[in-house]
Enzyme design. Sequence first.
Site, PDB file in Angstrom:
ATOM      1  N   HIS A 199      34.509 -83.611  15.079  1.00 37.58           N
ATOM      2  CA  HIS A 199      34.915 -82.833  16.260  1.00 37.58           C
ATOM      3  C   HIS A 199      34.153 -81.536  16.446  1.00 37.58           C
ATOM      4  CE1 HIS A 199      37.723 -79.582  14.720  1.00 37.58           C
ATOM      5  NE2 HIS A 199      37.509 -80.279  13.635  1.00 37.58           N
ATOM      6  N   ALA A 203      35.811 -82.689   7.752  1.00 34.11           N
ATOM      7  CA  ALA A 203      35.093 -81.865   6.773  1.00 34.11           C
ATOM      8  C   ALA A 203      36.018 -81.276   5.713  1.00 34.11           C
ATOM      9  CB  ALA A 203      34.316 -80.758   7.478  1.00 34.11           C
ATOM     10  N   CYS A 215      41.428 -71.623  11.805  1.00 31.63           N
ATOM     11  CA  CYS A 215      42.297 -71.888  10.657  1.00 31.63           C
ATOM     12  C   CYS A 215      43.053 -70.648  10.208  1.00 31.63           C
ATOM     13  CB  CYS A 215      41.461 -72.376   9.487  1.00 31.63           C
ATOM     14  SG  CYS A 215      40.196 -73.523   9.995  1.00 31.63           S
ATOM     15  N   THR A 228      41.992 -97.850   5.017  1.00 29.63           N
ATOM     16  CA  THR A 228      41.241 -98.544   6.057  1.00 29.63           C
ATOM     17  C   THR A 228      40.415 -97.550   6.862  1.00 29.63           C
ATOM     18  OG1 THR A 228      42.998-100.182   6.215  1.00 29.63           O
ATOM     19  CG2 THR A 228      41.482-100.046   8.087  1.00 29.63           C
TER      20      THR A 228
END
Length: 412
Positions: free
Chosen positions: A212, A82, A336, A250
Site C-alpha cells: 500500500h 512491511a 503509526c 494461504t
Amino acid sequence: SGRAGDGGGAPRPLYMDVQATTPLDPRVLDSMLPYLTAYYGNPHSRTHAYGWESEAAMEKARQQVADLIGADSREIIFTSGATESNNMAIKGVARFYKSRKKHIITTQTEHKCVLDSCRSLETEGFRVTYLPVKKNGLIDLKALEAAFQPDTSLVSVMTVNNEIGVKQPIHDIGEICRARKVFFHTDAAQAIGKIPMDVNDMKIDLMSISGHKIYGPKGVGALYVRRRPRVRLEPLQSGGGQERGLRSGTVPTPLAVGLGAACDVAQQEMEYDHKRISQLAERLVTKIMSEVPDVVMNGDREHRYPGCINLSFAYVEGESLLMALKDVALSSGSACTSASLEPSYVLRAIGTDEDLAHSSIRFGIGRFTTEEEVDYTVQKCIQHVKRLREMSPLWEMVQDGIDLKSIKWTQH
C-alpha cells in the site's frame, strides 16, 4: 483532483499524505478483479484447475516483485505487509543464529515496528545497538563500523525514512556488512518502486516491501530473503508450510496479484514518476520558503527521496496548522505514532529543538498529485502560517528582536 464527494455532500480534502498510504493504481485494480470473482481457487490446491490458475497468478506476481529488485523469484516471501516482513526478518534471523550470535545493530530513526521488534528481542537476552544519526538524518558509517561485535548477526537500516525522506547510504552499508559476514536487512517500504533498488548491487540480504505504499492493495507485502549466501530464519508463524515454510497460511491470491502488478507498474513508471515528483516537490518547497521566513527543512537536502518533505514552521503549533489546513490531508509525522502528542522520535534523533519538532508538517507528493494540488496546498499553507504567527506572542517577541532562548520562563 481526489476531492470526490463522500456521499455526505461535503468535498473530501485533497490528498497529500502518500507516506501513510497510496491510492490503488487503476491498472492494479484491473489485474486483481478476476481473482476476486471468477478465479477464486486456493493457490495451494494441487488437484484441480481452480488451484492451478491461482498458483500460476501467484507465481507470476512473485516474479514481478523479484524483477523490481533484481532478485530471484524463489527469494520472495509473500506477507501481510512491511510490519510483518520486518518482524520476520529481525526476529527470524536473531532467533535462528542465537546459539552463537546475540547482537543486533539498528538505528534510532527506524520505523516503530523495527524498534519494537528489537525491544522484544532485548527481553529475550539479545543486545541491540541503536545507532544515532547525524543532524541530517544519515547514519555515520564510522559509527556503524565501530558498533560491530564478534557476535553481531544482523544490521537493520531503512532505505528511505518515512517521516523525513532521507535516503541512507545502503550500498556502503551493504559492503560493510558483507565484508564482516553479517546479514544486512533493510526496510524498503518507502523506497521500493520509487528509487532503483538492486539487492545484489547493494548487497542486501533481507528486504521488506509493502503493497500500500506503492499504489497496490493494503494488507499485502513481501520479504526478500537471499539464497546465496543463504539467510536462515526461524518462522514466526507455523502451519501448512507455505512460502518455503517461512510463512504458513494461504497466500491471498488477489492481494499477491495486486502487489505484483504494482511492482510491474512501478518499474515502468519509476523514472517518469521520480522526475515529475521532484519538480512538484521543488515547486512546493521553493514557493513556501520564498513567502514565509523561518521555515526549516528536516533531513538532508541532497540524499533524499523528493516526494517526502518535512518542514518545521517556527512559532506555529503543527497541530494548529493541520487543523487550519483541513481541506488538505497532511500529517505531522508517521500515521503509526500520530495519536501521541509526543514530538516525533525521528525529529528528536536529528536534534530538532522541541518547539520546532512540534511545528513540523509532512507533505507527501505521489504519482497522482497534480500541480494544482501543490499550488493550492502552498497557498493555504502560507496564508495560515502568516495568520497563526500574527496571533503568536512568541512571533511578536522575535520580531522585536528578543532572543527567546535568553528568556527565563517561570512556571505559575
